[in-house]
Scaffold this motif. Structure first.
Motif, PDB file in Angstrom:
ATOM      1  N   MET A   7      30.539  33.026  45.046  1.00  0.00           N
ATOM      2  CA  MET A   7      31.502  33.957  45.634  1.00  0.00           C
ATOM      3  C   MET A   7      32.443  33.201  46.569  1.00  0.00           C
ATOM      4  SD  MET A   7      30.843  37.193  48.205  1.00  0.00           S
ATOM      5  CE  MET A   7      30.483  36.070  49.575  1.00  0.00           C
ATOM      6  N   LYS A   8      31.898  32.320  47.384  1.00  0.00           N
ATOM      7  CA  LYS A   8      32.719  31.529  48.299  1.00  0.00           C
ATOM      8  C   LYS A   8      33.699  30.636  47.524  1.00  0.00           C
ATOM      9  CE  LYS A   8      29.302  31.380  52.038  1.00  0.00           C
ATOM     10  NZ  LYS A   8      28.396  30.508  52.836  1.00  0.00           N
ATOM     11  N   MET A   9      33.239  30.105  46.399  1.00  0.00           N
ATOM     12  CA  MET A   9      34.118  29.267  45.581  1.00  0.00           C
ATOM     13  C   MET A   9      35.295  30.070  45.035  1.00  0.00           C
ATOM     14  SD  MET A   9      31.375  26.874  43.520  1.00  0.00           S
ATOM     15  CE  MET A   9      32.675  25.961  42.697  1.00  0.00           C
ATOM     16  N   ILE A  50      44.561  43.384  40.943  1.00  0.00           N
ATOM     17  CA  ILE A  50      45.293  42.285  40.311  1.00  0.00           C
ATOM     18  C   ILE A  50      44.805  40.940  40.840  1.00  0.00           C
ATOM     19  CG2 ILE A  50      47.572  41.212  40.068  1.00  0.00           C
ATOM     20  CD1 ILE A  50      48.767  44.025  40.115  1.00  0.00           C
ATOM     21  N   PHE A  51      44.628  40.854  42.152  1.00  0.00           N
ATOM     22  CA  PHE A  51      44.169  39.598  42.743  1.00  0.00           C
ATOM     23  C   PHE A  51      42.737  39.259  42.332  1.00  0.00           C
ATOM     24  CE2 PHE A  51      47.487  40.412  46.130  1.00  0.00           C
ATOM     25  CZ  PHE A  51      48.272  39.319  45.786  1.00  0.00           C
ATOM     26  N   CYS A  52      41.913  40.277  42.085  1.00  0.00           N
ATOM     27  CA  CYS A  52      40.523  40.026  41.688  1.00  0.00           C
ATOM     28  C   CYS A  52      40.425  39.306  40.342  1.00  0.00           C
ATOM     29  CB  CYS A  52      39.746  41.346  41.626  1.00  0.00           C
ATOM     30  SG  CYS A  52      39.184  41.941  43.232  1.00  0.00           S
ATOM     31  N   SER A  53      41.467  39.394  39.547  1.00  0.00           N
ATOM     32  CA  SER A  53      41.451  38.735  38.236  1.00  0.00           C
ATOM     33  C   SER A  53      41.956  37.296  38.304  1.00  0.00           C
ATOM     34  CB  SER A  53      42.307  39.529  37.242  1.00  0.00           C
ATOM     35  OG  SER A  53      43.672  39.498  37.625  1.00  0.00           O
ATOM     36  N   ARG A  81      30.873  36.158  41.053  1.00  0.00           N
ATOM     37  CA  ARG A  81      32.222  36.697  40.823  1.00  0.00           C
ATOM     38  C   ARG A  81      32.273  38.198  41.097  1.00  0.00           C
ATOM     39  NH1 ARG A  81      35.975  33.736  36.888  1.00  0.00           N
ATOM     40  NH2 ARG A  81      35.622  32.397  38.699  1.00  0.00           N
ATOM     41  N   PHE A  82      31.240  38.902  40.719  1.00  0.00           N
ATOM     42  CA  PHE A  82      31.206  40.334  41.032  1.00  0.00           C
ATOM     43  C   PHE A  82      31.109  40.554  42.543  1.00  0.00           C
ATOM     44  CE2 PHE A  82      30.541  41.061  36.550  1.00  0.00           C
ATOM     45  CZ  PHE A  82      30.975  42.363  36.344  1.00  0.00           C
ATOM     46  N   CYS A  83      30.331  39.712  43.223  1.00  0.00           N
ATOM     47  CA  CYS A  83      30.248  39.805  44.692  1.00  0.00           C
ATOM     48  C   CYS A  83      31.610  39.542  45.316  1.00  0.00           C
ATOM     49  CB  CYS A  83      29.223  38.803  45.232  1.00  0.00           C
ATOM     50  SG  CYS A  83      27.501  39.236  44.905  1.00  0.00           S
ATOM     51  N   PHE A  84      32.337  38.586  44.747  1.00  0.00           N
ATOM     52  CA  PHE A  84      33.685  38.284  45.230  1.00  0.00           C
ATOM     53  C   PHE A  84      34.587  39.506  45.128  1.00  0.00           C
ATOM     54  CE2 PHE A  84      37.895  37.492  43.349  1.00  0.00           C
ATOM     55  CZ  PHE A  84      38.574  37.028  44.479  1.00  0.00           C
ATOM     56  N   SER A  85      34.550  40.178  43.983  1.00  0.00           N
ATOM     57  CA  SER A  85      35.439  41.326  43.784  1.00  0.00           C
ATOM     58  C   SER A  85      35.089  42.473  44.721  1.00  0.00           C
ATOM     59  CB  SER A  85      35.393  41.801  42.327  1.00  0.00           C
ATOM     60  OG  SER A  85      34.114  42.325  42.012  1.00  0.00           O
ATOM     61  N   VAL A  86      33.791  42.722  44.911  1.00  0.00           N
ATOM     62  CA  VAL A  86      33.371  43.789  45.822  1.00  0.00           C
ATOM     63  C   VAL A  86      33.808  43.465  47.246  1.00  0.00           C
ATOM     64  CG1 VAL A  86      31.382  44.951  46.860  1.00  0.00           C
ATOM     65  CG2 VAL A  86      31.426  44.520  44.396  1.00  0.00           C
ATOM     66  N   MET A 128      36.911  50.325  38.195  1.00  0.00           N
ATOM     67  CA  MET A 128      37.969  49.789  37.340  1.00  0.00           C
ATOM     68  C   MET A 128      37.848  48.270  37.234  1.00  0.00           C
ATOM     69  SD  MET A 128      39.928  52.160  36.059  1.00  0.00           S
ATOM     70  CE  MET A 128      41.310  51.128  35.570  1.00  0.00           C
ATOM     71  N   ASN A 129      37.548  47.627  38.351  1.00  0.00           N
ATOM     72  CA  ASN A 129      37.441  46.170  38.336  1.00  0.00           C
ATOM     73  C   ASN A 129      36.221  45.718  37.536  1.00  0.00           C
ATOM     74  OD1 ASN A 129      38.480  43.535  39.612  1.00  0.00           O
ATOM     75  ND2 ASN A 129      36.290  43.472  40.008  1.00  0.00           N
ATOM     76  N   ALA A 130      35.110  46.464  37.642  1.00  0.00           N
ATOM     77  CA  ALA A 130      33.918  46.120  36.861  1.00  0.00           C
ATOM     78  C   ALA A 130      34.225  46.160  35.371  1.00  0.00           C
ATOM     79  CB  ALA A 130      32.776  47.075  37.207  1.00  0.00           C
ATOM     80  N   ILE A 131      34.967  47.184  34.944  1.00  0.00           N
ATOM     81  CA  ILE A 131      35.366  47.280  33.537  1.00  0.00           C
ATOM     82  C   ILE A 131      36.264  46.099  33.167  1.00  0.00           C
ATOM     83  CG2 ILE A 131      36.684  48.662  31.873  1.00  0.00           C
ATOM     84  CD1 ILE A 131      35.786  51.146  33.461  1.00  0.00           C
TER      85      ILE A 131
END
Length: 222
Positions: A7-9, A50-53, A81-86, A128-131
């Motif tokens: 996540m930090k990366m 958008i930024f999460c992608s 990566r999921f932790c990053f998005s959350v 939405m981001n999970a999808i």
């Protein structure tokens, strides 16, 4: 613990986008009051999607060989990566929440009115981001132009569909809202409970998607 490192990366990868992120936050903060009580939150989460992608785009351009050489399981990379998005969408929600403090202190709105709605908007954004992430892991798109287009789709669906629903519900008479059913009616009158439930559902959904994608990546590397 390994997931946290990944996540930090991903946050470090966002350094290349920091100027755009700061500009986006500044624009949203500047126009929140003019956009209406919920439009600022909608737009902030829209940009957050958008930024999460971005990490996927960076991996696609630079290659994932280095990441795969790291002493960690494929699942840990996915979970990270999921932790990053959350975390990223959570930060977006906190930032936009701060813009309403002035209105709360001035008596224009109440915390019980605005914060549950922000949480529900965040919850929808998380789903939405999970999808979006499931699609990215299962359909590995290498073409940068197509990838850029796909990055925009979830955000636009979230923003315009959400905007339409907000306008529709706001324009409906009380009787029509009640006619939607007891669940909707309960959610409208007990927004704190509805916000908590939607957030829990969103987090559980993200967890399930992370497990599915993690198994997918592990199978690919087996």
């Amino acid at each position: 613990m390994e997931a946290i490192k990944f996540m930090k990366m991903d946050f470090l990868k966002m350094k290349t986008q920091i100027k755009l992120i700061v500009l986006t936050v500044a624009v949203v903060l500047l126009f929140t009051g003019k956009m209406g009580s919920l439009w600022g939150a909608m737009y902030m989460i829209f940009m957050g999607l958008i930024f999460c992608s971005v990490p996927f785009s960076i991996d696609s351009m630079s290659g994932e060989s280095f990441m795969k050489l790291l002493p960690a399981k494929a699942q840990h990379r996915v979970y990270g990566r999921f932790c990053f998005s959350v975390a990223f969408l959570g930060i977006c929600s906190v930032l936009i929440s701060l813009t309403y403090i002035k209105g709360i202190l001035g008596g224009e709105i109440t915390a019980s009115y605005i914060f549950p709605k922000i949480i529900m908007i965040l919850s929808v954004g998380l789903c939405m981001n999970a999808i979006q992430y499931v699609f990215s892991y299962f359909f590995e798109i290498k073409n940068q132009q197509l990838l850029s287009i796909m990055r925009m789709v979830p955000g636009f669906v979230f923003f315009f569909a959400g905007s339409y629903l907000i306008d529709t519900i706001a324009a409906m008479p009380k009787g029509a809202v009640e006619a939607l059913g007891e669940v909707v009616n309960y959610g409208m009158t007990h927004q704190q409970v509805a916000a908590a439930v939607t957030l829990v559902v969103a987090l559980v959904f993200n967890g399930l998607c992370a497990v599915i994608c993690g198994k997918r990546e592990a199978m690919k590397e087996a």
